[in-house]
Design an enzyme around this catalytic site. Structure first.
Site, PDB file in Angstrom:
ATOM      1  N   GLY A  38       0.866  -1.271  -0.030  1.00 31.79           N
ATOM      2  CA  GLY A  38       0.073   0.014  -0.092  1.00 31.79           C
ATOM      3  C   GLY A  38       0.769   1.275  -0.241  1.00 31.79           C
ATOM      4  O   GLY A  38       1.921   1.294   0.244  1.00 31.79           O
ATOM      5  N   CYS A  65       5.792  -5.793   1.053  1.00 30.23           N
ATOM      6  CA  CYS A  65       5.848  -4.281   1.020  1.00 30.23           C
ATOM      7  C   CYS A  65       5.295  -3.582   2.182  1.00 30.23           C
ATOM      8  O   CYS A  65       5.821  -4.016   3.267  1.00 30.23           O
ATOM      9  CB  CYS A  65       5.265  -3.751  -0.306  1.00 30.23           C
ATOM     10  N   TYR A  66       4.604  -2.863   2.295  1.00 27.66           N
ATOM     11  CA  TYR A  66       3.740  -2.298   3.290  1.00 27.66           C
ATOM     12  C   TYR A  66       3.323  -3.305   4.352  1.00 27.66           C
ATOM     13  O   TYR A  66       3.607  -3.208   5.555  1.00 27.66           O
ATOM     14  CB  TYR A  66       2.760  -1.308   2.918  1.00 27.66           C
ATOM     15  N   HIS A 152       7.126  -6.979  -4.696  1.00 29.93           N
ATOM     16  CA  HIS A 152       6.003  -7.656  -5.105  1.00 29.93           C
ATOM     17  C   HIS A 152       5.724  -8.735  -6.044  1.00 29.93           C
ATOM     18  O   HIS A 152       6.157  -8.607  -7.163  1.00 29.93           O
ATOM     19  CB  HIS A 152       5.151  -6.629  -5.807  1.00 29.93           C
ATOM     20  N   GLU A 154       3.317 -10.569  -6.895  1.00 30.28           N
ATOM     21  CA  GLU A 154       2.204 -10.587  -7.686  1.00 30.28           C
ATOM     22  C   GLU A 154       2.106 -10.109  -8.833  1.00 30.28           C
ATOM     23  O   GLU A 154       1.296 -10.430  -9.803  1.00 30.28           O
ATOM     24  CB  GLU A 154       0.996 -10.088  -6.799  1.00 30.28           C
ATOM     25  N   ASP A 210     -21.182 -11.095 -18.464  1.00 27.59           N
ATOM     26  CA  ASP A 210     -21.642 -11.410 -17.188  1.00 27.59           C
ATOM     27  C   ASP A 210     -23.114 -11.785 -16.787  1.00 27.59           C
ATOM     28  O   ASP A 210     -23.399 -12.790 -16.266  1.00 27.59           O
ATOM     29  CB  ASP A 210     -21.299 -10.008 -16.133  1.00 27.59           C
ATOM     30  N   LYS A 351     -13.224 -11.011 -13.725  1.00 32.43           N
ATOM     31  CA  LYS A 351     -13.649 -11.135 -15.225  1.00 32.43           C
ATOM     32  C   LYS A 351     -13.196 -12.222 -15.854  1.00 32.43           C
ATOM     33  O   LYS A 351     -13.863 -12.991 -16.525  1.00 32.43           O
ATOM     34  CB  LYS A 351     -13.393  -9.871 -15.800  1.00 32.43           C
TER      35      LYS A 351
END
Ligand code: XMP
Length: 495
Positions: A38, A65-66, A152, A154, A210, A351
């Site tokens: 963050g 991280c944070y 990170h 990710e 959707d 999605k």
């Protein structure tokens, strides 16, 4: 992104706000916890904190991280503020003996973004990674299953990031990796049946991904107790209404209540120029017509919607559930007015997972790969008043954009590509004649989620074919322009 990466590894992941109490977390029976990054610094006033009890739940925790700074701070380490922010690529050296880095190369090029650094790790922790800028780029306390990473894993730019997350999920948390779409279908069908009982459900279909996938899933759960309503507002693209009806009847085998309301919409929009008024008129009329139709269904008790996980997450601010900012119910006010309960079978999915679910349910690929299309349809792509004639012109131009983008093999890689009809006329020459006709703008954008976008560098020959064909084939157009604005500051739609 962290949740998505883990779900790609077939590990079910939920996102909760950091304000959650350790006791509430425990009730959810997680096998592991990740504290995300963050923009804050732990020393900032009002920076997000975490219930220190989460470190005593006996489950592994990975702070990124944070999240690593929070963990350090909470467990008695010392966090310092860096003089300059590190942002972008970093080269780190990791300790292969630490479970997180098992079978990961010892030198990694990663993506980092942080302003704090670890002055002193908490007691019992070892340094598991270092970089030139950050002597402590990773910390670990294997006995307690606590890990921290300054970079990170990710982000796709981080080499071996997925391997690190896999090591955490499988090696440290002992995940089974059994969260699959087939399993999701089974679970959802049971959940829908439990919620709906013998009740009847109404679902509004747009023809988009959707609502289609939600309808097919519901149909599998409750069969004919589902009624799908498709309102043709007359603002769809050429052949679209027929295609939706055909797809549902032939390929999906689901009955559809088709309402042709195009005249009502066109009448309501007559002479309206203001974009917001257009949107309001269309939204309100849709709700009125949908309600008229839904009231014809005897005993209907539920309204189904294709709400997705990002909508759910966006509705919860980190300051806690009291600060719910957005409500995403696009059939505004209807559930309350008609005393309908909501069924939202996709609310746990992203999605791309909805597309995967659609494939699992046998929804045709053509439907699943469709580019997004706005609810107010072509009305927000006709600048100025909407008329039957202007709709005809735009539909013909749009069909050419669509056909050429598909023919060039670009359709699936582009977020949206379409034509916009402008309210200005320009002079041209065709054969021996002077023309004075309309301009069409072509827009094609790349985007991850519609929040930001960049214009597509379409090959010149594709642009040329689009332009030549529109000017030659569409009566009423003599000029084509290409929109080269990104979002921000331009929006994707022109209105
Ligand atoms: P903008 O134009 O705001 O659009 O950059 C972002 C994304 O949202 C779509 N969009 C809509 N979708 N109802 C919808 O269902 C709407 O009123 C609406 N307005 C914009 C747009 O096509 C793009 O994908």
């Amino acid at each position: 992104m962290i949740a998505r990466r883990l779900r790609e590894l077939s590990v079910y992941t939920e996102i909760v706000p950091p304000t959650i109490a350790a006791a509430d977390l425990k009730h959810r029976h997680p096998i592991g916890l990740i504290l995300s990054g963050g923009p804050s610094s732990v020393s900032d006033a009002g920076a997000p904190t975490v219930d220190p009890g989460v470190f005593d739940l006996g489950i592994p925790v990975l702070g990124i991280c944070y999240g690593m700074m929070l963990m350090t701070h909470a467990l008695g380490g010392v966090v310092g503020r860096a003089t300059s922010r590190e942002y972008g690529h970093a080269d780190v050296t990791v300790d292969g003996d630490v479970a997180l880095f098992k079978d990961v190369p010892s030198h990694l090029r990663v993506w980092a973004s942080h302003g704090d650094f670890i002055e002193q790790a908490p007691e019992g922790f070892v340094t598991s990674a270092t970089s030139a800028n950050a002597p402590v780029a990773g910390i670990a306390c294997a006995d307690r299953g606590l890990y921290g990473l300054l970079f990170h894993p990710e982000v796709v730019h981080s080499a071996s990031g997925t391997d690190i997350l896999r090591n955490f999920a499988f090696g440290v948390c002992r995940a089974r990796g059994d969260w699959t779409m087939a399993g999701f279908v089974e679970e959802s069908v049971a959940k829908i049946r439990a919620q709906v009982g013998q009740g009847r459900v109404v679902c509004g279909l747009s023809g988009g991904v959707d609502s289609t996938v939600a309808a097919v899933l519901l149909h599998r759960a409750i069969g004919d107790r589902l009624t799908c309503i498709f309102v043709d507002n007359g603002l769809l693209r050429g052949g679209e209404a027929e295609e939706v009806v055909r797809t549902f009847r032939d390929a999906i085998g689901l009955r559809l209540d088709f309402v042709d309301a195009s005249t009502r919409f066109l009448e309501a929009l007559a002479g309206v120029e203001d974009p917001e008024r257009k949107r309001k008129i269309i939204g309100e009329l849709f709700v009125r017509i949908f309600e008229e139709e839904a009231r014809k269904i005897p005993g209907v008790g539920f309204l189904a919607q294709g709400t997705l996980y990002p909508d759910v997450i966006e509705s919860v601010s980190f300051k806690g559930p009291s600060a719910v900012i957005k409500s995403h119910h696009n059939v505004g006010g209807l559930p309350e007015r008609m005393h309908l309960k909501l069924v939202e079978p996709l609310r746990e999915l992203f999605k791309d997972e909805v597309r995967e679910l659609g494939r699992e349910l046998g929804v045709p690929a053509r439907v699943l790969e469709r580019q997004p299309f706005p609810g107010p349809g072509l009305a927000v792509r006709i600048i100025g008043p909407v008329t039957g004639e202007r709709l005809r012109v735009l539909r013909e131009a749009d069909a050419i954009v669509d056909a050429e983008i598909r023919a060039a093999g670009l359709y699936e890689s582009i977020w949206q590509s379409f034509a916009v009809l402008l309210p200005i006329k320009t002079v041209g020459v065709m054969g021996d004649f002077r023309t004075y006709e309309n301009v069409v703008a072509v827009r094609a954008v790349h985007s991850q989620d519609g929040m930001t976008a960049d214009w597509v560098r379409l090959p010149y020959d594709v642009l040329q074919r689009i332009s030549t064909r529109i000017i030659n084939e569409v009566k009423g157009i003599n000029r084509v322009a290409y929109d080269i604005s990104s979002k921000p500051p331009g929006t994707i739609e022109w209105e």
